[in-house]
Structures are given as C-alpha cells and as structure tokens.
Design an enzyme around this catalytic site. Structure first.
Site, PDB file in Angstrom:
ATOM      1  N   CYS A  72     -91.263 -12.518  37.068  1.00  0.00           N
ATOM      2  CA  CYS A  72     -89.877 -12.977  37.129  1.00  0.00           C
ATOM      3  C   CYS A  72     -89.294 -12.473  38.445  1.00  0.00           C
ATOM      4  O   CYS A  72     -89.189 -11.264  38.660  1.00  0.00           O
ATOM      5  CB  CYS A  72     -89.085 -12.427  35.949  1.00  0.00           C
ATOM      6  SG  CYS A  72     -87.325 -12.819  36.006  1.00  0.00           S
ATOM      7  N   ASN A  74     -86.152 -12.827  39.911  1.00  0.00           N
ATOM      8  CA  ASN A  74     -84.860 -12.148  39.818  1.00  0.00           C
ATOM      9  C   ASN A  74     -84.991 -10.824  39.069  1.00  0.00           C
ATOM     10  O   ASN A  74     -84.326  -9.843  39.405  1.00  0.00           O
ATOM     11  CB  ASN A  74     -83.827 -13.043  39.135  1.00  0.00           C
ATOM     12  CG  ASN A  74     -83.336 -14.149  40.052  1.00  0.00           C
ATOM     13  OD1 ASN A  74     -83.286 -13.985  41.265  1.00  0.00           O
ATOM     14  ND2 ASN A  74     -82.977 -15.279  39.477  1.00  0.00           N
ATOM     15  N   ASN A 168     -92.337 -23.909  33.967  1.00  0.00           N
ATOM     16  CA  ASN A 168     -90.917 -23.909  34.256  1.00  0.00           C
ATOM     17  C   ASN A 168     -90.604 -25.190  35.025  1.00  0.00           C
ATOM     18  O   ASN A 168     -91.468 -25.734  35.732  1.00  0.00           O
ATOM     19  CB  ASN A 168     -90.556 -22.687  35.105  1.00  0.00           C
ATOM     20  CG  ASN A 168     -90.916 -21.388  34.406  1.00  0.00           C
ATOM     21  OD1 ASN A 168     -90.257 -20.970  33.464  1.00  0.00           O
ATOM     22  ND2 ASN A 168     -91.986 -20.749  34.874  1.00  0.00           N
ATOM     23  N   CYS A 196     -83.267 -18.734  38.683  1.00  0.00           N
ATOM     24  CA  CYS A 196     -84.669 -18.384  38.435  1.00  0.00           C
ATOM     25  C   CYS A 196     -85.328 -18.088  39.777  1.00  0.00           C
ATOM     26  O   CYS A 196     -85.502 -18.995  40.595  1.00  0.00           O
ATOM     27  CB  CYS A 196     -85.389 -19.521  37.721  1.00  0.00           C
ATOM     28  SG  CYS A 196     -87.178 -19.247  37.535  1.00  0.00           S
TER      29      CYS A 196
END
Length: 257
Positions: A72, A74, A168, A196
């Site tokens: 991830c 962020n 995603n 994202c």
C-alpha cells in the site's frame, strides 16, 4: 494496546507499534472489526510496524477486509511518518515490505517513498495493466466526476482477466500534460477510496507509457488531495519511481484486545 490513526490524502490507516509482537495478526476478524467505520476505529487498512533484521523496520499491511495484502503506497508513506514520530528514524529510512526493501525520506511535510522498478506494462484497446507493488488496471476516461466508480470498478475487479485474484481499478482523466485526476476502486476495501498510492503510481506510469506525455514528473489530483509521482524511463523500463505527498497523524487511542 495503543493505536495511532494516520491519513495520507484521505487514505486512512490504523498503525500499531508491534515490535513486541503482541498483536494477534492471525485474527482476521479482529482486524476487520477494528477497520469497520461503524463498530470499530474506522480505516482503509491496518498496518503493523515490526522489527526487521535488514532494515529499520518491517511494514505488514492488512486491508479493511482483515486479510494481509500487497503493498500500500499511501500506507507506506504513513508508516514512514509513524516511524519518525516514534523516533525510530530521523528524516531518511530503509524499510521492508511485502514486495521488498524501500527507501524513503521526509522533507518538510512531504514523504518521498521510493517504489520498486516497473519493467512490464500490458495494454489492450481499452486499458493498461501493471504491478506497482499491487496489481492495477488503468483506464483513461472523460467526465471522471460523473462516474459510478464503485459499480464500474467492482465489475472490472472480478471480471476477465482478473477473476478471483482481482485487481485494483483506476479511472484516469487527463487535465493537462502534467496533471491527472484519478479515482480508484480498491480490492480488499471493495469500494472507492479517497486516494490509492500504488494506483496513482501505476496511472502516472501508464500515462507516460501511452505517450500522452513526455514529462517524468506528474501531478495527481484525487478526491482526498494532491500527490506527485516522479520517475526515470530507461530503455522502456521505469526506475527511480517516487510517490510524494503528505502523511499526517489524526489521533491516538487504546484498543482492548
């Protein structure tokens, strides 16, 4: 156990200092409940900071569905800010994540997270696909503010060619040669998120790869705020990729395990 809530352009996370390995990370139901916005703290994901033998710390990331997931971006920026706030690091770090080692630095209020190199981008007539630590479908659209991202994203996420593993899904609109607007449907959250990091990175690279720009520093507008992606392109391969933006502590509290 003390928890810390951080957000990076609206992408919010529960962070826990688990160097003592006390958090029951095998308890997926607990993680899901903690991330629940009605019955828990509320977050897009939960991140554990663990000890690591070859770097300053290890990042272990769980989506809000309770399952451990891929990188991830962020969240990576938030854990760097968290490590700085814990005084584990100063302004530079090397940390481990599920996709390997990452360098990062903090300059003023911005976290610069170095992403892994990208050597392959697949494209079809309507979309691009690449992995920036997590898999991303990138589709260029018009009138992005009018899109039903949750409905469209969920259909693509579960459909061909992604099926069960899923991807995603990023919808991208060109503002000008240097600037994009992006909205993302995230698997594991199963909804649109305000931002994202890996999706923003993937979209910026796909934008350059599609020859819509020659610039190697792209400004990104998301529903949660603004980010920047910079990179080098060498013989068709993307290197020195940085995701740049703010990461802030929102509040702290205690959870009863």
């Amino acid at each position: 156990m003390i928890f810390y809530k951080y957000q990076g352009t609206g992408n919010d996370f529960i962070l826990i200092d688990d160097r003592g390995k006390k958090f029951p990370k095998e308890n997926n139901f607990l993680i899901k409940e903690l991330c629940n916005r009605h019955f828990g703290i509320g977050a897009d994901g939960l991140i554990l900071l663990e000890k690591d033998e070859e770097s300053d710390f290890k990042m272990v990331y769980f989506n809000s569905d309770g399952n451990e997931s891929t990188l991830c971006g962020n969240g990576g920026r938030c854990i760097v800010a968290f490590a700085r706030d814990l005084e584990l690091i100063k302004n530079e770090t090397l940390f481990n994540a599920i996709d390997g080692l990452h360098k990062a630095k903090i300059t003023e209020d911005l976290v610069y997270l170095k992403m892994n190199d990208v050597s392959e981008i697949k494209n079809s007539a309507t979309y691009y696909f690449l992995n920036t630590g997590s898999p991303h479908h990138v589709e260029f659209v018009e009138n992005i503010d009018e899109l039903d991202v949750k409905t469209l994203g969920s259909k693509i996420r579960y459909g061909a060619p992604y099926f069960k593993e899923g991807s995603n899904v990023n919808f991208v609109e060109k503002v000008n040669e240097q600037q994009l607007k992006i909205r993302t449907y995230e698997r594991g959250v199963e909804d649109e998120t305000l931002s994202c990091g890996t999706g923003i990175t993937a979209s910026a690279l796909a934008y350059h790869y599609s020859k819509q720009t020659n610039l190697t520093k792209i400004e990104i507008k998301t529903p949660g705020g603004n980010l920047t992606v910079s990179f080098d392109c060498v013989n068709g391969k993307y290197q020195n990729i940085y995701l740049i933006g703010p990461a802030k502590l929102v509040f702290t509290g205690n959870i009863k395990l």
